[in-house]
Structures are given as structure tokens and as C-alpha cells.
Design an enzyme around this catalytic site. Structure first.
Site, PDB file in Angstrom:
ATOM      1  CG  ASP A   1      -2.340   0.580   0.776  1.00 15.25           C
ATOM      2  OD1 ASP A   1      -2.358   1.670   0.161  1.00 15.25           O
ATOM      3  OD2 ASP A   1      -3.363  -0.052   1.061  1.00 15.25           O
TER       4      ASP A   1
ATOM      5  CG  ASP B   1       2.867   6.212  -5.590  1.00 15.66           C
ATOM      6  OD1 ASP B   1       1.923   5.599  -6.136  1.00 15.66           O
ATOM      7  OD2 ASP B   1       3.150   7.399  -5.841  1.00 15.66           O
TER       8      ASP B   1
ATOM      9  CE1 TYR C   1     -12.731   2.862  -9.555  1.00 18.58           C
ATOM     10  CE2 TYR C   1     -14.932   2.306 -10.305  1.00 18.58           C
ATOM     11  CZ  TYR C   1     -13.854   2.063  -9.491  1.00 18.58           C
ATOM     12  OH  TYR C   1     -13.892   0.998  -8.618  1.00 18.58           O
TER      13      TYR C   1
ATOM     14  CE  LYS D   1     -11.375  -0.329 -10.630  1.00 19.44           C
ATOM     15  NZ  LYS D   1     -10.390  -1.203  -9.943  1.00 19.44           N
TER      16      LYS D   1
ATOM     17  CB  THR E   1     -16.207  -0.264   1.537  1.00 19.13           C
ATOM     18  OG1 THR E   1     -16.672   0.700   0.584  1.00 19.13           O
ATOM     19  CG2 THR E   1     -16.070  -1.616   0.862  1.00 19.13           C
TER      20      THR E   1
END
Lengths: 471, 471
Positions: B264, B287, B377, B381, B412
Site C-alpha cells: 500500500d 506508491d 474510473y 475498469k 465499505t
């Protein structure tokens, strides 16, 4: 048949009410009318690196008499447009508030040369600058190459990413704007005109969020035809033609010059006769599910042959499966699916459907996504998708194409009988916030039946206003 | 993270209120728990003509210790079950009201031999008789052959029709029941176990309406492994592992025996360290978008190599395109898509990812259907889908599989921050009438990472409770 909410919010009072309450305001879609020009106004052209389809695009834009402007990212457009005798200028972005700027009818982006994900930013730049300039009922068309035809995984990936951009644009543009993606195979550049015309035209008012592939079909693309009457001299059969979507298909094919042979069940003879009389067609009363029917249809059509066959007839017998009768299952599968198979076999064996002909089948979004109470119907309509995919390579040898359209929520007598809440949900749950018209389905079928659509086969195109409902 | 409506309607008072008002009552889904048996109860088996997969099915059912009953249409099951030492009996339909009859955990139908649309009636008979006997959180599995592998258009069509049946069953079964379709290639019968186990298990609680293909991969299907710890001795990398779905993936892979290396961004080091400490994993702060990262990851992992790589890290920067900044576009594409490409290139070139390994990528239903305010996005995807499709044939030479999962609405921290109306719409617009859990996504990834999933590659599986939203 009547969307009273759509009418209301487009009245002066209703528009005020909707605005003050924050209600959705579906656009009255600009649809094809014989008494209005099909193509007019401006196409704004954008392009990524190394665009390969601008030449084909310029050809079409010149043919249909639209003018164009070039986004700074599509510098190659200007000399090409000049070569094609196309009036063109520089793109000037609309002011953020919209308003006084000249609006454009269509945004067309040539993404064919994009071969890495980083290069996708050229789409961002164009649509960021241009989307606000697009008119109500405008068109967004992204042109790419079939991902699976790209030489590297990265180019495949970038071409596949175009779907996400195009579909998102369709969802956020609103105002009756349709967004579609056309993948043009290498070598199929000369086969794009019929498809580009359809997607630029008001004929495609309710087709959005779709991906279409144009392949090479040089052997069967006719050298010339009349674009205003592309089916002139052709014979087109439509099953279930007495009313609703079938009658609309018959009307549109006739308007494009075809002699239509309408088929429907004997109990619908009066309606069928009336529908065919209106368009100078021929009525044939047949129960398409009867075992002897395929041979009889082939015999009835044999002498003159058939150029276009539209499998539209279908029924629903909805029940959850535990409550469904065996007959309801069998009838729906047999009429909606097996009968199509038997009829095609008979026509193909007898050679009734001419080489270079067209088969168009009516599927449904239920066949894509499934639906509560429609195990039988969804099976039949998913089977129709299988029919199109399985028959396409086999029929290609004869230059015959086979495709399917999948209607979403279409305003018909059937949907008028739905409970209010279901009907409203079906109407609003799409990017147009309204149901489609039978003519919208018919226009999509006419495009697939077009002699210029020789490069389109084995495909499924939804006529659903980009309905949320998918699979 | 907390669906208070779900909790309410499953309380004694709430259930009464929901019933009297006719409100939807989402089921509390039966999910995998380490302290409860994964498999128990009865599988009811049905079959069409000439079923070809009953042998493979009997093998799996015997291995997992479930018992079975045979529908009258699956007469071949009884001798097979006996040969596999499987306790079996005759199917007795539940009374229409449900109630006193022994309920079954799963309905499995072998449709592999169906080669015409008329033969689809065998599915009707089985599900008509059996659906009411299926328990809450039960499973419907239809087994077929890949349509495109069939010898005739009619067989292809009939196999394709299975999708319509399965998806409709998923929509009408309710009660937390999941329905999925598995196409098993000829010769891949020995490769079905990991997939059948997943779809029979409570691990697949939120996976419904999906179509999965199992191909032949004999060279890479390991001879033996421990089904309770299938990843024992393996090293699995998870990006974005500090929290949310990434942390859940790390947990599930660790529970299946893997040593997890969580990656992460440096700013999340504390959370990442804590997450990895819990599972005895290794934390690496990188990163992933930095140009030097791929080589550094490869170097850090090089000595011991990697068996499983899960590309989970991703960001959103939502805005309609006219308002989106160029940086918001670029960052989302780069982190969600281009970084995956660069990392895979580095790992594959260095041989860090072992032959026979697994790559699993996280896509999204936005990548399938597009989404308002997510052109960036959705592009990233959709590109991930392209990555999986394009890399699969290339990686097959090394026995490496690559697949993607596309989460729908997952509970979430991100979805907890959504406006209430949007959140409720996302939660309810699926066959489970609720959002999924991060563990649901993680379990699907663990199935794809499984050594027994060697025959599954190039595929996209939604973890969306059969969300209405599609393309």
C-alpha cells in the site's frame, strides 16, 4: 403508449413544476421524420494519436451534407475535410453556461490509433472541451479498432477501455444524447457508411450505450444503392406484423423501398390485412409454430425469393417457474425460438433467402439479463442471441448476415397494461428517462437490413435508451 | 458498513412491520465461517438428455461429504452416486406451501447434453418441481458446454439459452439464493472441482447471475493439494491491502494458507503494518504509480518469487467530464490501469511470478456498464477487462491464469459515505436486496487464485448479488 409524465414535464407549467421539485425532465427525443432533413448541422471531430478512420468519416460527413469543426487534437481533419469537399472550421468550446455558442449535433472521436492506456487522455481532452457544445438529442460516436485485433495486450486493453468511457458519457450526457462505440476492423473502412449514418441520424434516437463491430465483407457490399430507398426492389418478410413492433418494422422497411410480406396468425388476419394494405404489402396468415408452416412459407415465397427476413413474432406467458405450466414453457420456447430455427432451415435449404440477404431477429433485454417470471421467455430470447452468434459464420459463406436487436422498455399495448409502478420504473431506468417507441426498434432493424450493413453480422444491439438493466 | 434496514427487517418486530407494509425483506446471507461446516445437507440433481457431467459432479459431491437426491429426470445419477460411494435417494418435491419437507441446499442441473431448444423443457421440469424445496441461501448451478464448442447451430443456441434460464431463476428465487451457470469444455471435466466447490459453498454468497467457463488446462492442474489450505506454501501479493476490500483479500488468502505480501502507499503504512501483523504477512510500502515501483517490487520479491498477484489498489476521482480536471483523469487511469500493466511487465520479465501462477484483477460494474461521473474510473475498469482478455492467451504458455472480479455495491467506508438515496438504491437493486461484504469479493478472488482453478482464465466474474445494473 402514452407517457403522460414526459408530456407533462415538457409543457410550460410542467417544466416549472419539475424544476422547482428537482424531478427528472426526460427530453422529447428528436426522431426521424420523412418531412424533416435527416442530417443537418455540425459534427465536431476529435482524434487520438495516429487516427486511421478520419478519411472514412470525412467521406460520410460529406455525403450526408453535414458541416464539421475540428478539435485542436484532430489537426489532421482539416486537410482531409478539404479533400472531401467538406465545409469545416475550428472548434470553439461553448461557454461553461452553454447558451450563446453554436451547438453541434454530433461529437465523433477517432480513437482507432490509441494503443496504450496513457493515450486515453485524448478522449478526456476532447469530451471535456466539447460535451457542453452538444445539442439536445445529440450524438456521441467513438470509433475504435476491435480490441482482439490489436497486436499487443496494451493496445487491446486501451481499445477495450473505450467502452467504459462511451457508456459513462451516455449516462452523464442526459438531454436525449446517445453515445455509442463502433469498432471498425482493419480493411472494413469502406463498409462504415450505413452504420455511421444510422448512429448520426435521428433514426437511432433510443440506441445508446452500444458497441457495434464492423467487419470486412467486401464480397457482399453492393457497389451502389439509393441511400434514400436502400431496400428498393427488395422483398422483406416480417413475422408478427399485424400490430405493435411488427407493424412498425413493416412500415419502416416499406418506407425504405421494400415490398413487405407480413406474416401473422390467422386470428389476426383483419389487422394484418389492414397493416399491409397501408404500405402496399402482402399479408400471409400462418401460425409460425405449426410444423407444416416453414415449408409453406418457403413455398409461398419461393418464386420471387426473399432479401430480408425479420423474426419478430413472439409471445409471453409469464409465471414464476413453480407456478408455470408445462404448456406455457413449451409454447414460448417453440414460438419465440424453435419456430425461427425451423423457418430458417426451410428457407436456407430451399434457397428462398437470397445470397447476400439479411436475417434480423428480435431478442430482449430479458434474454440478456433474465427476468422474474420469465424463465421461458428469457430462455427463448437468450437462445435467439445464440442463434445469431452460431449462424453468423455459417451464413457468411452465402454473404448473408444475421443479427439481433434487444428491445428494452418500449411503449406498446403490452407495456400500457403493466402496473403503474413497474411501468414507471421501466420507463425511467435508462439514460433517456423514458420508454422507446416501436419505430425505434424498427429503425434499428432497418439499419441491420440495409445493403450497406454487410459488415455487421453475429451481433446483438440493444434498443433500450441505455437501460440500467443488464447482465 | 452497516445496513440498518437489513438488520431491522430481520428482527422480530421489523419482520412484522415489513410483512404488513409489503416491504422487501432481504435475507441474512449464509456466509462462510471457519467454525461452521462449509458443506452439509442435500444436493438435488437434475439432468437433461445425455448428461455428460454427472460423473464429475458425483466425484465432487462425494469429496465434500454432501448427500444427494435424484430428480426422476436424472435417473443416471443413482448408479453413478453409488459408484462414488455417495449417499443418495429419490427426490420428493416439497408441498406447494413449503414447510415440513426436508429442504435441499443446492439444485444442480446437468444440461451438457442438451442440443436443441425443445430439450430445454428438461430444465423446466426440474426447476418447476424442485425450486420450492431449496433452502434459504441455497444454490442453483446449471452445468453446460461452451455454446461455441457445439457442433451445430441448434446445439449452440440451446446451450446459450441456459443463460436466460439461470439468470431468471436468480431473479425470481429470492431468499438469498444464488444462481450461476458453468460451461465445462470437453476434456475439462477433471478441472471442475475448485469451481463447483466455490459455487456450492457459502463462500459464493454474493455471486449470482454469472456465467463461468472452465477450459482444459491439464498441464497446470496440480496433481494434489490440501483442499482446506489450498494456498499452503504459496506467496500472494495484494495491492491496496491496508484496508477495505484489499485487507479482506489478504485475510482470506492467508486463511487459505498463503504468506501474504501486502502493498500500500507509504501514507497508509501504519494501517498496512497492522493488517499484515494480524495475518503474519509482510508489509511493503510502495506508491504503485511511481515509475520506479515495478522494478522495486520485482526486486523485493525476486528471491522467493510469487504465486498469486492480486491487483486490487484503485482510486476514484469522480466528476462529470466537463468538470473533471486533467489530473483526475490521468491519476485514475494511471493508478487503476497503467500501473497494473507496468507491474505485470516487470514481474513477468523478471520471472518473479512463477509459471503456473495466478493474476487476479479488480474491475467494477462501472467498468462494464459505465457510470455517471466516472468516465475516468469506468475507462480504467473497462481497461482491466481488456487486460484480462488480452493477457490470458499470452500467459497460458506459462500456465499462468489471469481473471478479474467486478464488485457491485459492496459495504465499505466508501459506500458508507454515499448519500442515503444512492446508497439505498445500490443496496436494493440486486437479487439479494442488499450490498455485499468485502469478504465476498475476497472469496471470489481466492477461488480464482486456487491451484484447482487452472482451467479458468480470461474471465470476468461479477460479485454483485446479480445487480440489475449491466451493459
Amino acid at each position: 403508449m402514452n407517457d403522460s409524465y414526459l408530456n407533462f414535464v415538457n409543457s410550460p407549467l410542467g417544466a416549472r413544476v419539475a424544476r422547482s421539485l428537482g424531478l427528472p425532465k426526460p427530453e422529447v427525443l428528436r426522431r426521424y421524420r420523412a418531412d424533416a432533413p435527416e442530417f443537418d448541422g455540425i459534427v465536431a471531430v476529435g482524434a487520438g494519436p495516429s487516427p486511421q478512420l478520419l478519411d472514412a468519416l470525412a467521406d460520410v460527413v460529406a455525403h450526408i451534407g453535414m458541416t464539421s469543426v475540428a478539435h485542436p487534437g484532430a489537426g489532421l481533419w482539416v486537410p482531409l475535410a478539404n479533400r472531401h469537399g467538406l465545409m469545416t472550421g475550428r472548434f470553439e468550446p461553448a461557454a461553461p453556461a452553454g447558451g450563446s455558442q453554436a451547438r453541434v449535433r454530433a461529437l465523433v472521436f477517432d480513437a482507432s490509433g490509441i494503443d496504450s492506456s496513457a493515450q486515453l487522455d485524448s478522449l478526456y481532452t476532447f469530451f471535456h472541451d466539447a460535451l457542453r457544445s452538444l445539442d439536445q438529442s445529440g450524438r456521441i460516436i467513438v470509433l475504435g479498432r476491435p480490441p482482439e485485433s490489436r497486436a499487443t495486450p496494451r493496445a487491446w486493453t486501451a481499445q477495450r477501455a473505450l467502452e467504459g468511457v462511451t457508456r459513462s458519457l451516455g449516462k452523464e450526457a442526459r438531454r436525449g444524447i446517445a453515445a455509442n462505440l463502433i469498432y471498425v476492423a482493419q480493411g472494413a473502412e469502406s463498409a462504415v457508411e450505413a452504420t455511421l449514418r444510422f448512429f448520426l441520424s435521428p433514426r437511432s434516437a433510443y440506441v445508446s450505450g452500444q458497441t457495434v463491430r464492423i467487419g470486412t465483407a467486401p464480397a457482399t457490399l453492393p457497389a451502389d444503392f439509393d441511400w434514400t430507398q436502400p431496400l428498393a426492389g427488395q422483398r422483406a418478410v416480417v413475422t408478427g406484423a399485424a400490430r405493435g413492433i411488427g407493424a412498425a418494422i413493416a412500415n419502416v422497411l416499406a418506407a425504405q423501398g421494400a415490398h413487405v410480406i407480413g406474416i401473422d396468425i390467422p386470428s389476426a388476419t383483419a389487422a394484418l390485412d389492414a397493416a399491409m394494405r397501408q404500405i402496399g404489402g402482402t399479408a400471409l396468415a400462418f401460425d409460425i409454430a405449426a410444423p407444416e408452416t416453414p415449408a409453406q412459407i418457403a413455398a409461398a415465397l419461393d418464386e420471387l425469393g426473399v432479401d430480408v427476413f425479420v423474426h419478430n413474432a413472439g409471445i409471453t406467458k409469464d409465471k414464476t417457474i413453480a407456478k408455470m405450466s408445462a404448456a406455457a414453457w413449451r409454447d414460448v420456447i417453440d414460438i419465440n425460438l424453435s419456430a425461427q430455427e425451423r423457418i430458417d432451415d426451410a428457407l436456407l435449404e430451399a434457397g428462398t433467402l437470397r445470397n447476400g440477404g439479411r436475417i434480423v431477429c428480435v431478442s430482449s433485454i430479458s434474454g440478456i439479463a433474465g427476468n422474474l417470471g420469465q424463465t421461458n421467455y428469457a430462455a427463448s430470447k437468450a437462445g435467439v442471441i445464440g442463434r445469431v452468434q452460431s449462424m453468423a459464420p455459417f451464413l457468411a459463406q452465402r454473404g448473408i448476415t444475421i443479427n439481433a436487436v434487444a428491445p428494452g422498455f418500449i411503449e406498446t399495448q403490452m407495456t400500457a397494461k403493466m402496473p403503474l409502478a413497474l411501468r414507471e420504473a421501466g420507463r425511467r431506468m435508462n439514460s433517456m428517462s423514458q420508454g422507446g417507441q416501436p419505430a425505434d426498434v424498427a429503425q434499428a432493424i432497418a439499419w441491420l437490413a440495409h445493403p450497406g450493413s454487410a459488415g455487421v453480422t453475429g451481433q446483438l444491439v440493444r434498443v433500450c435508451g441505455q437501460s440500467l438493466i443488464g447482465a
